[in-house]
Design an enzyme around this catalytic site. Structure first.
Site, mmCIF file in Angstrom:
data_model
loop_
_atom_site.group_PDB
_atom_site.id
_atom_site.type_symbol
_atom_site.label_atom_id
_atom_site.label_comp_id
_atom_site.label_asym_id
_atom_site.label_seq_id
_atom_site.Cartn_x
_atom_site.Cartn_y
_atom_site.Cartn_z
ATOM 1 N N TYR A 42 -37.743 68.374 96.432
ATOM 2 C CA TYR A 42 -37.714 69.609 96.478
ATOM 3 C C TYR A 42 -37.385 70.347 97.681
ATOM 4 O O TYR A 42 -36.829 71.482 97.759
ATOM 5 C CB TYR A 42 -38.719 70.249 96.006
ATOM 6 C CG TYR A 42 -39.395 69.736 94.579
ATOM 7 C CD1 TYR A 42 -38.506 69.303 93.546
ATOM 8 C CD2 TYR A 42 -40.756 70.049 94.151
ATOM 9 C CE1 TYR A 42 -38.773 69.058 92.365
ATOM 10 C CE2 TYR A 42 -41.081 69.912 92.944
ATOM 11 C CZ TYR A 42 -40.154 69.388 92.120
ATOM 12 O OH TYR A 42 -40.498 68.940 90.797
ATOM 13 N N HIS A 62 -40.739 59.848 90.630
ATOM 14 C CA HIS A 62 -40.258 61.094 90.197
ATOM 15 C C HIS A 62 -39.299 60.840 88.891
ATOM 16 O O HIS A 62 -39.247 61.621 87.903
ATOM 17 C CB HIS A 62 -39.350 61.666 91.242
ATOM 18 C CG HIS A 62 -39.160 63.183 90.843
ATOM 19 N ND1 HIS A 62 -39.098 64.235 91.904
ATOM 20 C CD2 HIS A 62 -39.204 63.987 89.572
ATOM 21 C CE1 HIS A 62 -38.902 65.267 91.247
ATOM 22 N NE2 HIS A 62 -39.002 65.274 90.165
#
Length: 326
Positions: free
Chosen positions: A51, A133
């Site tokens: 991110y 992730h």
């Protein structure tokens, strides 16, 4: 359905049931959104290495702590510390594998100001939750056996981090039933949670049964269907029925959050927003209390509202479908 505003995902590790998602929120917006969430009473922030906002999230937390220490609102002493905010971060696909994962974890610790394993001592509290992730490694064909090898190597590194107390809990994200079942071959510690897309059109029933059998909690991301469900006629109807039952206005977002909170196996929800008012409404302390009350309510109108949402499942992914990764 778990009760209370937090659930124990691992011995002594309590995760607040609503968290702020920060995907695609960067720079000053990430700092401001984090600060807005904390000011509204939210104590769970979800971020990730890819991110590229972990330092900005940390800044928002630091500002909030400074405000609490200074008692800027004049409400008496309110000292904050690392234990006041639950932080989740995730290792990216390009950080998977034996040669990359340890340095990647050190980077997460550094950016978030949590314990740095390589330095030999923790400068602050451990990271609350570290996740893998995605089940596939970057620049690797989805059907390549290298993905399985990378998953195993990455998981062993997370187990090491857990054993050294650099993290408090470990888990996975976007893992399918197949990915979870294969972990029986290499995992010493099973994931505390599996963070996956979950909303009325993507109810993941088979995966939820597998997670229940394995003792893995599900953290739901995109519970509003990336915003697409907020204008769905069935969601609007459910919100009207809940408003009728409760005697108060119920937004489509709150109806969806309440529905998710009452689903078996769902331990927490990650709701993304960069708008301060929507953050408070969706994940703030009062917002959670209202949604939780709706989730626990009963009666003809309530049952009809949730049946409306129950019937929407058609397997639609608004995000990514990890089933392509072998």
């Amino acid at each position: 359905m778990p009760s209370g505003d937090a659930v124990e995902i691992s011995p002594g590790v309590w995760m607040p049931r609503l968290g702020l998602g920060t995907f695609k929120i960067r720079g000053e917006d990430a700092t401001r959104s984090t600060l807005d969430a904390l000011r509204s009473g939210c104590r769970h922030i979800d971020t990730a290495s890819c991110y590229r906002n972990e330092e900005e999230v940390r800044l928002g937390i630091d500002i909030w702590r400074s405000e609490a220490a200074a008692d800027v609102d004049g409400r008496g002493g309110n000292e904050a510390n690392d234990d006041d905010v639950f932080i989740t971060s995730k290792l990216a696909p390009n950080e998977m594998g034996e040669t990359r994962v340890h340095a990647a974890l050190d980077g997460v610790y550094e950016r978030l100001g949590r314990g740095n394993r390589s330095a030999g001592e923790r400068r602050a509290s451990p990271l609350d939750l570290a996740l893998v992730h995605w089940p596939g490694m970057a620049r690797t064909p989805p059907d390549s056996p290298a993905n399985r090898t990378a998953r195993a190597e990455t998981w062993r590194a997370l187990e090491d981090a857990l054993a050294s107390r650099a993290v408090r809990a470990i888990g996975v994200s976007n893992y399918t039933r197949t990915h979870l079942l294969e972990m029986r071959d290499y995992a010493r510690v099973f994931p505390a949670v599996n963070q996956v897309e979950f909303h009325p059109r993507c109810q993941q029933r088979s995966l939820r049964r597998t997670c229940e059998a394995l003792g893995v909690g599900i953290v739901a991301y995109s519970p509003l269907g990336c915003g697409e469900l907020l204008k769905d006629a069935r969601v609007l109807r459910a919100a009207e029925l809940l408003a009728e039952a409760s005697g108060t206005a119920v937004s489509p977002a709150r109806a969806l959050i309440a529905w998710s909170l009452r689903q078996p196996g769902i331990v927490a929800l990650i709701v993304k927003s960069s708008d301060g008012k929507r953050i408070a409404h969706n994940v703030g302390r009062e917002g959670y209390a209202c949604a939780a009350a709706l989730a626990e309510a009963s009666g003809t109108a309530v049952d009809a509202a949730f049946r409306e949402l129950d019937g929407m499942d058609d397997g639609t992914h608004f995000c990514w479908d990890p089933a392509v990764v072998r």
